[in-house]
Design a protein around this motif. Structure first.
Motif, PDB file in Angstrom:
ATOM      1  N   VAL A 225       0.878  -1.283   0.009  1.00 56.88           N
ATOM      2  CA  VAL A 225      -0.138  -0.069  -0.035  1.00 56.88           C
ATOM      3  C   VAL A 225       0.990   1.284  -0.012  1.00 56.88           C
ATOM      4  N   PHE A 226       1.857   1.119   0.938  1.00 60.61           N
ATOM      5  CA  PHE A 226       2.852   2.428   0.843  1.00 60.61           C
ATOM      6  C   PHE A 226       3.437   2.585  -0.389  1.00 60.61           C
ATOM      7  N   ALA A 227       3.846   1.582  -1.000  1.00 65.88           N
ATOM      8  CA  ALA A 227       4.824   1.396  -2.538  1.00 65.88           C
ATOM      9  C   ALA A 227       3.756   2.110  -3.455  1.00 65.88           C
ATOM     10  N   ILE A 228       2.443   1.626  -3.423  1.00 64.09           N
ATOM     11  CA  ILE A 228       1.408   2.144  -4.450  1.00 64.09           C
ATOM     12  C   ILE A 228       1.149   3.482  -3.885  1.00 64.09           C
ATOM     13  N   HIS A 229       0.964   4.142  -3.030  1.00 56.27           N
ATOM     14  CA  HIS A 229       0.884   5.133  -2.371  1.00 56.27           C
ATOM     15  C   HIS A 229       1.796   6.468  -3.022  1.00 56.27           C
ATOM     16  N   GLY A 230       3.247   5.769  -2.917  1.00 56.10           N
ATOM     17  CA  GLY A 230       4.251   6.646  -3.440  1.00 56.10           C
ATOM     18  C   GLY A 230       4.096   6.930  -4.982  1.00 56.10           C
ATOM     19  N   ALA A 231       3.428   6.029  -5.975  1.00 59.89           N
ATOM     20  CA  ALA A 231       3.146   6.371  -7.346  1.00 59.89           C
ATOM     21  C   ALA A 231       2.030   7.233  -7.179  1.00 59.89           C
ATOM     22  N   PHE A 232       1.163   7.528  -6.459  1.00 57.59           N
ATOM     23  CA  PHE A 232       0.030   8.563  -6.607  1.00 57.59           C
ATOM     24  C   PHE A 232       0.629   9.764  -6.022  1.00 57.59           C
ATOM     25  N   VAL A 233       1.614   9.617  -5.043  1.00 60.50           N
ATOM     26  CA  VAL A 233       2.227  11.006  -4.900  1.00 60.50           C
ATOM     27  C   VAL A 233       3.147  11.572  -5.900  1.00 60.50           C
ATOM     28  N   GLY A 234       3.520  10.428  -6.641  1.00 62.57           N
ATOM     29  CA  GLY A 234       4.592  11.131  -7.900  1.00 62.57           C
ATOM     30  C   GLY A 234       3.925  11.738  -8.981  1.00 62.57           C
ATOM     31  N   ILE A 235       2.561  11.120  -9.208  1.00 62.90           N
ATOM     32  CA  ILE A 235       1.732  11.560 -10.175  1.00 62.90           C
ATOM     33  C   ILE A 235       1.105  13.074  -9.512  1.00 62.90           C
ATOM     34  N   ALA A 236       0.973  13.051  -8.634  1.00 61.26           N
ATOM     35  CA  ALA A 236       0.401  14.352  -7.956  1.00 61.26           C
ATOM     36  C   ALA A 236       1.539  15.547  -8.085  1.00 61.26           C
ATOM     37  N   ALA A 237       2.694  15.051  -7.658  1.00 56.32           N
ATOM     38  CA  ALA A 237       3.910  16.132  -7.997  1.00 56.32           C
ATOM     39  C   ALA A 237       3.719  16.522  -9.151  1.00 56.32           C
ATOM     40  N   VAL A 238       3.811  15.658 -10.278  1.00 58.35           N
ATOM     41  CA  VAL A 238       3.965  15.995 -11.604  1.00 58.35           C
ATOM     42  C   VAL A 238       2.989  17.124 -12.044  1.00 58.35           C
ATOM     43  N   LEU A 239       1.840  16.512 -11.586  1.00 60.80           N
ATOM     44  CA  LEU A 239       0.444  17.486 -11.912  1.00 60.80           C
ATOM     45  C   LEU A 239       0.787  18.856 -11.321  1.00 60.80           C
ATOM     46  N   PHE A 240       1.285  18.982 -10.076  1.00 60.99           N
ATOM     47  CA  PHE A 240       1.257  20.129  -9.465  1.00 60.99           C
ATOM     48  C   PHE A 240       2.496  20.813  -9.989  1.00 60.99           C
ATOM     49  N   ALA A 241       3.546  20.347 -10.383  1.00 61.06           N
ATOM     50  CA  ALA A 241       4.796  20.992 -10.768  1.00 61.06           C
ATOM     51  C   ALA A 241       4.774  21.487 -12.313  1.00 61.06           C
ATOM     52  N   THR A 242       3.438  20.896 -13.121  1.00 56.96           N
ATOM     53  CA  THR A 242       3.638  21.242 -14.543  1.00 56.96           C
ATOM     54  C   THR A 242       2.255  22.247 -14.766  1.00 56.96           C
ATOM     55  N   GLN A 243       1.828  22.595 -13.403  1.00 50.45           N
ATOM     56  CA  GLN A 243       0.456  23.281 -13.250  1.00 50.45           C
ATOM     57  C   GLN A 243       0.657  24.939 -13.885  1.00 50.45           C
ATOM     58  N   LEU A 244       1.797  25.577 -13.334  1.00 49.56           N
ATOM     59  CA  LEU A 244       2.071  26.893 -13.276  1.00 49.56           C
ATOM     60  C   LEU A 244       3.590  26.732 -14.367  1.00 49.56           C
ATOM     61  N   SER A 245       4.112  28.142 -14.613  1.00 50.38           N
ATOM     62  CA  SER A 245       5.211  28.202 -15.465  1.00 50.38           C
ATOM     63  C   SER A 245       6.306  28.072 -14.632  1.00 50.38           C
ATOM     64  N   VAL A 246       6.312  28.121 -13.445  1.00 56.01           N
ATOM     65  CA  VAL A 246       7.423  28.142 -12.432  1.00 56.01           C
ATOM     66  C   VAL A 246       7.165  27.026 -11.440  1.00 56.01           C
ATOM     67  N   ILE A 247       8.231  26.577 -10.744  1.00 58.37           N
ATOM     68  CA  ILE A 247       8.055  25.768  -9.732  1.00 58.37           C
ATOM     69  C   ILE A 247       8.885  26.395  -8.570  1.00 58.37           C
ATOM     70  N   GLN A 248       8.122  26.553  -7.388  1.00 54.19           N
ATOM     71  CA  GLN A 248       8.948  27.031  -6.277  1.00 54.19           C
ATOM     72  C   GLN A 248       9.352  25.594  -5.334  1.00 54.19           C
ATOM     73  N   SER A 249      10.877  25.555  -5.387  1.00 52.01           N
ATOM     74  CA  SER A 249      11.236  24.383  -4.623  1.00 52.01           C
ATOM     75  C   SER A 249      11.125  24.569  -3.344  1.00 52.01           C
ATOM     76  N   THR A 250      10.052  24.697  -2.831  1.00 51.98           N
ATOM     77  CA  THR A 250       9.833  24.465  -1.357  1.00 51.98           C
ATOM     78  C   THR A 250       8.720  23.802  -1.111  1.00 51.98           C
ATOM     79  N   VAL A 251       8.454  23.295  -0.017  1.00 51.86           N
ATOM     80  CA  VAL A 251       7.259  22.682   0.527  1.00 51.86           C
ATOM     81  C   VAL A 251       5.908  23.404   0.417  1.00 51.86           C
ATOM     82  N   PRO A 252       5.117  23.087  -0.243  1.00 53.08           N
ATOM     83  CA  PRO A 252       3.632  23.782  -0.123  1.00 53.08           C
ATOM     84  C   PRO A 252       3.155  23.836   1.115  1.00 53.08           C
ATOM     85  N   PRO A 253       2.879  24.922   1.912  1.00 51.87           N
ATOM     86  CA  PRO A 253       2.280  24.889   3.204  1.00 51.87           C
ATOM     87  C   PRO A 253       0.961  24.106   3.418  1.00 51.87           C
TER      88      PRO A 253
END
Lengths: 330, 327
Positions: A225-253
């Motif tokens: 379950v944790f391993a699969i969860h990681g894949a979803f976090v990865g997809i979410a991160a790519v969707l988040f990163a490609t949403q705007l034209s810039v990526i701020q390299s910090t943790v979203p609060p």
């Protein structure tokens, strides 16, 4: 409670099914979303404008996707509070790869693999070394967040290559994050409901010892379950990163809290063993729609969090009330 | 001894606890020595006292958090309660024109009320603590933001800074407050029926209920206490930084829970001591400060804290491995 249950007349089965569907957390959330759109839309029709509705879905699809993995983790009886930090790290990784000239596909897929590796380590610590998941993920939160800041110092990644912005693409006129959100929600909910492994997640979350006695490996299940969860976090991160034209390299609060809230409001019991990802996705949409609605009913944005807090509480209370009534009716 | 350990879980757990605190004390001494050899600015009286000043807020909130986690609960809203109390202090004094003494009392009372609301829903309605305090984490922070409209309050009178910036007998004021609180809560936990009841509730809540322990009233009181302490920490925070802002205490809950868990309190309830918690938050503060002084960049010190948190639990688990499985 048992006395009351005995005194209750038995319901007809077909009526019971209808009651079950309409009494489910998913249905409550769907109704809440509809009511919200109708009420806010009648106060200010611009709320229903296509642009606003799209932005509600688009800007929060990654939260819904991350909440799918989170819901699985919570159903298995665990929790991951490092998810916000991991999304920050993986988004930065994706952006840095794209900037370094890696093929776009690599920049999209490596975060997925990296996500699986990180959450697998967490899963190993939880399942095999028996450290509670809240402790493991609290530790990982610090490690990932600190690591990200010390490596990047929070710089902004700009001038990302053409073709990198997955979230801004619109095949058949609909933005990609919406495809991801809908497809993953439907697939995972079917999979969790009908596949053997999906059922075993509920079994382990409901009663690990009983699951073990019936031949399911609770450790293996939690680890996977944790391993699969990681894949979803990865997809979410790519969707988040490609949403705007810039990526701020910090943790979203507060991102981890938003994601956990979506799961919990979606009806995933923090005790494990119950809940669906359809609920968590609907909850993610509801939370986003609430956030967006305040501006349209001319309420000060300073009250946003207070309103969100009250609504989370109301949803949870409605859920508790519903469960009590169902327990009585049974 | 070995036979006895296997026979009574209570004795077994006590042995394990001793071990965990021993592990912590060892890490604490080792890091003190290592950090002291790296820089001569670390192991000085003035630096240590100054670190104590910075530690007080986390420490004050960690004490009731230990009690809550021992009962098997959790309070994620403490950071938001701190922020709300700070705002109430500022608004009551500046905007409502109340005397500052009254505003301070009102801030602590607000904290207690916020904690009471948590406890009431948890005990009377049956909302799981994690969810309840997750909701109020948003709600209380939201109230702080809504009341303050993101405006800060400044210009407190000079005497008020005594609590956060002053000294009594050469020791920072808030360190005295923390010390008294530690002693009181430690005695409460280890030497009173109330304290023993907390362990009973954490071990087996239904069992505790059937043995006549007023479970709901006890839980309600620890959540209220947690809110009040967060309120007190808020007042000290405002006094230390001379200003009130609505984002005060953001993320405090994670620091506090990390300190308590590092101190050996089991997140499943039923296990934990004050000594462990005190060691936990002291170790975190020393590591943060020592690493910063030896040139590690600000926020990256939290990598070490995360690692120590996981490793310390891992080492303790490893040491207790032969005693059989965790409950």
């Amino acid at each position: 409670m048992t006395v009351a249950a005995a005194a209750m007349p038995r319901r007809h089965d077909s009526l019971g099914v209808i009651r079950r569907i309409f009494g489910s957390q998913e249905m409550i959330l769907l109704l809440a979303i509809i009511v919200l759109f109708v009420v806010v839309g009648s106060i200010n029709p611009r709320y229903l404008a296509e642009r606003n509705v799209t932005s509600i879905f688009l800007g929060n699809a990654y939260i819904a996707v991350a909440a799918i993995g989170m819901s699985m983790v919570i159903v298995s009886g665990n929790i991951d509070i490092s998810v916000g930090s991991l999304i920050g790290v993986l988004a930065t990784l994706s952006g840095s790869l794209a900037l370094a000239g890696a093929p776009i596909m690599v920049a999209w897929l490596v975060p997925l693999i990296a996500g699986v590796i990180v959450t697998s380590i967490m899963g190993f610590l939880v399942a095999y070394l028996r450290i509670p998941s809240i402790v493991v993920s609290l530790g990982f939160l610090s490690i990932l967040k600190g690591g990200l800041i010390s490596v990047t110092s929070g710089v902004w990644l700009t001038d990302l290559p053409v073709g990198y912005h997955l979230s801004q693409m619109k095949p058949f006129g609909i933005p990609t994050p919406i495809y991801f959100m809908l497809a993953l929600t439907l697939l995972v909910s079917m999979w969790m409901r009908y596949s053997g492994f999906g059922r075993s997640i509920y079994a382990v979350g409901g009663n690990a010892e009983a699951a073990r006695l019936s031949g399911i490996s609770p450790r293996g299940t939690v680890m996977r379950v944790f391993a699969i969860h990681g894949a979803f976090v990865g997809i979410a991160a790519v969707l988040f990163a490609t949403q705007l034209s810039v990526i701020q390299s910090t943790v979203p609060p507060n991102l981890e809290l938003t994601i956990i809230t979506a799961s919990v409001v979606g009806g995933v019991s923090i005790m494990g063993g119950t809940g669906t990802v359809i609920g968590s996705t609907l909850a993610a949409i509801l939370l986003a729609a609430i956030g967006s609605s305040l501006i349209f009913v001319s309420m000060s944005p300073f009250w946003l969090r207070a309103v969100q807090g009250v609504l989370i509480l109301l949803t949870v209370l409605a859920d508790i009330y519903r469960r009590r009534r169902q327990a009585l009716a049974r | 001894m070995t036979a006895l350990e296997h026979e009574t879980p209570g004795r077994q757990l006590r042995t394990l606890l001793g071990r965990h605190e021993a592990v912590l004390a060892f890490i604490l001494v080792a890091s003190l020595i290592v950090l002291a050899t790296q820089t001569d600015r670390f192991l000085t009286t003035s630096n240590m006292l100054n670190q104590g000043r910075l530690m007080a807020e986390v420490g004050l909130v960690a004490l009731p958090m230990t009690l809550i986690i021992i009962t098997g609960g959790i309070d994620l809203s403490v950071g938001s309660v701190l922020g709300l109390s700070a705002i109430v202090l500022g608004v009551a004094w500046k905007n409502l024109g109340l005397p500052l003494e009254l505003a301070m009392a009102l801030a602590v009372l607000t904290g207690a009320a916020a904690g009471f609301v948590n406890g009431w829903f948890i005990t009377r309605v049956g909302v799981p603590p994690l969810i309840m305090t997750l909701a109020t984490l948003a709600l209380y922070r939201g109230l702080a933001e809504g009341i303050s409209k993101a405006r800060s309050v400044r210009g407190y009178p000079e005497w008020f800074f005594k609590f956060g910036q002053g000294e009594v007998l050469g020791v920072p004021t808030q360190l005295w407050v923390l010390l008294v609180a530690i002693i009181l809560v430690a005695v409460l936990l280890a030497r009173t029926t109330f304290g023993r009841s907390l362990y009973a509730i954490g071990h087996n809540e239904v069992g505790a209920r059937f043995s006549g322990i007023p479970v709901d009233r006890i839980k309600l009181s620890v959540y209220t206490f947690s809110g009040a302490m967060a309120g007190l920490a808020g007042v000290i925070f405002v006094s230390r930084v001379s200003t009130t802002r609505s984002d005060m205490g953001t993320g405090l809950e994670l620091d506090v829970i990390a300190a308590v868990v590092l101190g050996g309190t089991s997140i499943f309830g039923g296990v934990g001591t004050m000594a462990g918690t005190v060691l936990g938050f002291s170790l975190i503060q020393l590591l943060k400060n020592g690493l910063a002084l030896t040139g590690v960049k600000g926020d990256s010190t939290i990598i070490v804290i995360g690692t120590v948190l996981i490793l310390s639990i891992l080492v303790t688990n490893f040491l207790q491995y032969r005693h059989g499985r965790r409950k």
